[in-house]
Design a protein around this motif. Structure first.
Motif, PDB file in Angstrom:
ATOM      1  N   ASN A   1       0.799  -1.224   0.000  1.00 39.01           N
ATOM      2  CA  ASN A   1       0.000   0.000   0.000  1.00 39.01           C
ATOM      3  C   ASN A   1       0.831   1.273   0.000  1.00 39.01           C
ATOM      4  OD1 ASN A   1      -2.339  -1.619   0.217  1.00 39.01           O
ATOM      5  ND2 ASN A   1      -2.113  -1.685   2.443  1.00 39.01           N
ATOM      6  N   CYS A   2       2.084   1.224   0.428  1.00 38.49           N
ATOM      7  CA  CYS A   2       2.916   2.415   0.550  1.00 38.49           C
ATOM      8  C   CYS A   2       4.020   2.392  -0.499  1.00 38.49           C
ATOM      9  CB  CYS A   2       3.522   2.501   1.955  1.00 38.49           C
ATOM     10  SG  CYS A   2       2.289   2.445   3.275  1.00 38.49           S
ATOM     11  N   PHE A   3       4.405   3.596  -0.944  1.00 35.82           N
ATOM     12  CA  PHE A   3       5.399   3.711  -2.006  1.00 35.82           C
ATOM     13  C   PHE A   3       6.462   4.723  -1.602  1.00 35.82           C
ATOM     14  CE2 PHE A   3       1.566   2.239  -4.048  1.00 35.82           C
ATOM     15  CZ  PHE A   3       2.006   1.296  -4.965  1.00 35.82           C
ATOM     16  N   ASP A   4       7.640   4.559  -2.164  1.00 40.01           N
ATOM     17  CA  ASP A   4       8.760   5.482  -1.988  1.00 40.01           C
ATOM     18  C   ASP A   4       8.971   6.274  -3.264  1.00 40.01           C
ATOM     19  OD1 ASP A   4       9.334   4.884   0.609  1.00 40.01           O
ATOM     20  OD2 ASP A   4      10.803   3.340   0.132  1.00 40.01           O
ATOM     21  N   CYS A   5       9.387   7.520  -3.104  1.00 38.28           N
ATOM     22  CA  CYS A   5       9.677   8.374  -4.246  1.00 38.28           C
ATOM     23  C   CYS A   5      10.915   7.844  -4.970  1.00 38.28           C
ATOM     24  CB  CYS A   5       9.887   9.807  -3.785  1.00 38.28           C
ATOM     25  SG  CYS A   5      10.349  10.941  -5.121  1.00 38.28           S
ATOM     26  N   PRO A   6      10.886   7.687  -6.281  1.00 39.26           N
ATOM     27  CA  PRO A   6      12.062   7.178  -6.988  1.00 39.26           C
ATOM     28  C   PRO A   6      13.195   8.200  -7.102  1.00 39.26           C
ATOM     29  CG  PRO A   6      10.340   7.703  -8.552  1.00 39.26           C
ATOM     30  CD  PRO A   6       9.756   7.907  -7.191  1.00 39.26           C
ATOM     31  N   CYS A   7      12.911   9.467  -6.809  1.00 35.84           N
ATOM     32  CA  CYS A   7      13.950  10.508  -6.925  1.00 35.84           C
ATOM     33  C   CYS A   7      14.674  10.749  -5.602  1.00 35.84           C
ATOM     34  CB  CYS A   7      13.332  11.800  -7.444  1.00 35.84           C
ATOM     35  SG  CYS A   7      12.765  11.707  -9.163  1.00 35.84           S
TER      36      CYS A   7
ATOM     37  N   ARG B   1       9.820   4.829 -11.764  1.00 34.10           N
ATOM     38  CA  ARG B   1       8.523   4.414 -11.260  1.00 34.10           C
ATOM     39  C   ARG B   1       8.587   4.296  -9.735  1.00 34.10           C
ATOM     40  NH1 ARG B   1       7.879   5.646 -15.663  1.00 34.10           N
ATOM     41  NH2 ARG B   1       6.688   4.656 -17.336  1.00 34.10           N
ATOM     42  N   PRO B   2       7.493   4.578  -9.052  1.00 35.23           N
ATOM     43  CA  PRO B   2       7.495   4.446  -7.578  1.00 35.23           C
ATOM     44  C   PRO B   2       7.706   2.999  -7.161  1.00 35.23           C
ATOM     45  CG  PRO B   2       5.277   4.847  -8.404  1.00 35.23           C
ATOM     46  CD  PRO B   2       6.188   5.043  -9.571  1.00 35.23           C
ATOM     47  N   GLN B   3       8.432   2.818  -6.073  1.00 37.19           N
ATOM     48  CA  GLN B   3       8.749   1.492  -5.561  1.00 37.19           C
ATOM     49  C   GLN B   3       8.021   1.269  -4.241  1.00 37.19           C
ATOM     50  OE1 GLN B   3      10.784  -0.886  -7.089  1.00 37.19           O
ATOM     51  NE2 GLN B   3      10.641   0.530  -8.820  1.00 37.19           N
ATOM     52  N   HIS B   4       7.631   0.022  -4.018  1.00 36.61           N
ATOM     53  CA  HIS B   4       6.961  -0.323  -2.769  1.00 36.61           C
ATOM     54  C   HIS B   4       7.916  -0.142  -1.587  1.00 36.61           C
ATOM     55  CE1 HIS B   4       3.221  -1.983  -4.431  1.00 36.61           C
ATOM     56  NE2 HIS B   4       3.962  -2.410  -5.438  1.00 36.61           N
ATOM     57  N   LYS B   5       7.373   0.326  -0.496  1.00 39.54           N
ATOM     58  CA  LYS B   5       8.183   0.591   0.698  1.00 39.54           C
ATOM     59  C   LYS B   5       8.571  -0.724   1.360  1.00 39.54           C
ATOM     60  CE  LYS B   5       8.389   4.107   4.260  1.00 39.54           C
ATOM     61  NZ  LYS B   5       9.284   4.909   3.409  1.00 39.54           N
ATOM     62  N   GLN B   6       9.817  -0.825   1.769  1.00 41.49           N
ATOM     63  CA  GLN B   6      10.302  -2.043   2.397  1.00 41.49           C
ATOM     64  C   GLN B   6       9.883  -2.102   3.856  1.00 41.49           C
ATOM     65  OE1 GLN B   6      14.503  -2.494   1.843  1.00 41.49           O
ATOM     66  NE2 GLN B   6      14.335  -2.896  -0.342  1.00 41.49           N
ATOM     67  N   PHE B   7       9.686  -3.326   4.334  1.00 45.67           N
ATOM     68  CA  PHE B   7       9.325  -3.549   5.724  1.00 45.67           C
ATOM     69  C   PHE B   7      10.546  -3.346   6.625  1.00 45.67           C
ATOM     70  CE2 PHE B   7       5.736  -5.900   3.892  1.00 45.67           C
ATOM     71  CZ  PHE B   7       4.709  -5.435   4.704  1.00 45.67           C
ATOM     72  N   LEU B   8      10.289  -2.884   7.829  1.00 42.67           N
ATOM     73  CA  LEU B   8      11.311  -2.814   8.866  1.00 42.67           C
ATOM     74  C   LEU B   8      11.121  -3.969   9.849  1.00 42.67           C
ATOM     75  CD1 LEU B   8      11.489   1.018   9.638  1.00 42.67           C
ATOM     76  CD2 LEU B   8      12.847  -0.329   8.037  1.00 42.67           C
ATOM     77  N   VAL B   9      12.124  -4.197  10.661  1.00 44.24           N
ATOM     78  CA  VAL B   9      12.142  -5.352  11.553  1.00 44.24           C
ATOM     79  C   VAL B   9      12.294  -4.870  12.983  1.00 44.24           C
ATOM     80  CG1 VAL B   9      13.367  -7.462  12.182  1.00 44.24           C
ATOM     81  CG2 VAL B   9      13.095  -6.866   9.787  1.00 44.24           C
ATOM     82  N   LYS B  10      11.477  -5.409  13.862  1.00 42.99           N
ATOM     83  CA  LYS B  10      11.692  -5.266  15.292  1.00 42.99           C
ATOM     84  C   LYS B  10      12.497  -6.467  15.754  1.00 42.99           C
ATOM     85  CE  LYS B  10       8.309  -2.293  17.466  1.00 42.99           C
ATOM     86  NZ  LYS B  10       7.393  -2.179  18.600  1.00 42.99           N
TER      87      LYS B  10
END
Length: 498
Positions: free
Chosen positions: A70-76, A257-266
């Motif tokens: 559902n979340c994306f990161d800016c490619p720039c 193109r926008p990329q999906h945001k990566q998960f973080l880890v606890k």
């Protein structure tokens, strides 16, 4: 928490021999030793998205390739993209009847992705707007996806074949049908009774293997105006932007193109010596609390450098140190030379000190945060590293012990500062308030040609009392121990040297 912004002037020696500030240390109350990041095992507890706080199990995270849907990161600029709302452009009317109908029609709302930092939008990349705010954004296909899927399927077949061969080696070759009546028939026996080969046809056919990669000497021609046209840097992607998209590696900005945001880890940290948790966060990603947080600055006295006079060779300089007691028990502190052994000792009821052996240390086998024997992994430990730090000065340590009261948050606002019940040596203790004291030491640098031009470093052993409130089967009451920790202080350069 001001020490988090200070340089590493005061470094504690870990049990492995590494020198770290107290803010990067853990304290294991089971083996009574301080641990650094190299002395603990790191375990992934949960995966979550830092933007929408979606929490998923590890199996589902692997299926999603460790990315949020559902979340994306800016490619720039690689910041989080926001969903913006706008109005769809109206089509020009073809006739007067259509014009009257368009006047009555309400404009539709559309959504697009926008970056609030660099102002990049999905419209710049030619991505069509969506009529739903939840997403449905078109995915950028990998041009080598067919080749990659073929290789993955082929290696799955090879893995299945190796697994069947390992299972076949576990059983003897000569078997009768009666031996399988209790446990059922294996796949190999079923194929043998049916008159089929023992191995599936897909496993023995060599025609199913993917075509090997062949090097090609033909290279695409360069554009015609590559040496004549001016280069516009604003339209060409940087190396960091291309590495963010390794499957495509776009050359122009409008191809990003926008990329999906990566998960973080606890993650949780576990002591390598006794395999107990020294840090364990809450499972929920919205929670910032810890179930277990055995940081060193909660159990080991903290030492800071207040002031130090200019250092000259052969001249005694005054050094003021601030010592803080973070525990809820009154403690006794002694400053000892570096050659003092760091073996922990226990205080008996008669007041005598005895060496605390490893088998007597609270290993806590009944502790709830210890893994069961079937799940526990073999602990990998290394010998302590040799300490290569050379002391460049002689430090005069006080012979009398120092007493620090327990931590009291209300004492910070006490203006009376009543410390009359402590019989302190005024030559050593300069200031006292609450659980903090300032002591005066004298440092005499000596000439050392090997460390010429480098900062002067002094070291000593900090002996402090520790009350272990962890109850075990052997020790129901709190156990008092004397712990020794080595410290090294960086005081600065000599006067007149670079």
């Amino acid at each position: 928490m001001a020490y988090l912004f200070q340089p590493d002037y005061v470094r504690y020696v870990c049990s492995c021999g590494s020198l770290k500030p107290i803010s990067k240390m853990y304290f294991c109350r089971h083996c009574l030793k301080i641990r650094c990041g190299y002395c603990v095992c790191h375990e992934a507890d949960s995966h979550y998205c830092p933007n929408c706080m979606e929490n998923l199990p590890s199996a589902e995270v692997r299926l999603k390739k460790n990315k949020c849907s559902n979340c994306f990161d800016c490619p720039c600029c690689f910041q989080t993209l926001c969903t913006r709302a706008g109005q769809a452009p109206l089509r020009p009317p073809a006739s007067s009847a259509d014009a009257k109908q368009d006047v009555k029609a309400t404009p539709k709302k559309v959504y697009y992705l926008s970056c609030s930092l660099c102002r990049w939008t999905s419209r710049d990349a030619g991505i069509p707007d969506q009529y739903v705010a939840t997403g449905g954004w078109p995915e950028q296909e990998n041009p080598n996806s067919t080749r990659i899927s073929t290789l993955i399927d082929f290696h799955k077949v090879l893995a299945s074949k190796e697994k069947q061969e390992q299972q076949r080696k576990k059983f003897p070759t000569k078997r009768t049908f009666l031996q399988y009546e209790k446990f059922g028939l294996t796949s190999a026996m079923v194929r043998k009774r049916a008159g089929k080969p023992l191995e599936p046809k897909s496993l023995i056919q060599h025609s199913d293997q993917p075509a090997p990669a062949v090097a090609n000497e033909e290279v695409d021609d360069l554009p015609a105006g590559i040496f004549t046209e001016a280069v516009d840097i604003t339209k060409i992607t940087t190396l960091e932007q291309r590495l963010q998209h390794p499957d495509v590696q776009a050359e122009k900005i409008n191809e990003l193109r926008p990329q999906h945001k990566q998960f973080l880890v606890k993650r949780s940290q576990r002591c390598r010596g006794c395999e107990h948790n020294v840090s364990k966060p809450e499972y929920s990603p919205q929670s910032i609390k810890f179930k277990i947080q055995l940081a060193a600055f909660y159990h080991v006295p903290e030492i800071r450098i207040v002031t130090c006079e200019p250092l000259r060779v052969g001249v005694a300089s005054e050094l003021l140190l601030k010592i803080c007691n973070p525990t809820q028990h009154q403690t006794q502190i002694s400053l000892l030379p570096l050659d003092t052994p760091t073996t922990p000792t226990t205080v008996t009821a008669s007041g005598e000190e005895q060496e605390l052996k490893r088998e007597n240390i609270q290993m806590g086998s009944e502790s709830p945060n210890l893994l069961p024997l079937a799940v526990r992994q073999i602990s990998v430990t290394e010998d302590p590293k040799p300490i290569t730090v050379v002391s460049g000065a002689e430090i005069a340590l006080p012979e009398c012990p120092l007493f620090l009261p327990p931590r009291d948050d209300a004492a910070e606002y006490d203006e009376t500062n009543d410390a009359s019940h402590f019989q302190d040596d005024k030559k050593v203790v300069v200031w006292r308030k609450g659980n903090k004291i300032v002591v005066r030491l004298h440092v005499t640098p000596f000439a050392n040609e090997q460390n010429k031009g480098e900062p002067v470093i002094v070291g000593f052993v900090l002996r402090h009392g520790y009350v272990n409130t962890l109850a075990t089967l052997e020790h129901k009451a709190p156990q008092k121990s004397e712990l020794n920790v080595q410290l090294f202080l960086t005081l600065g350069n000599l006067v007149g040297t670079a």
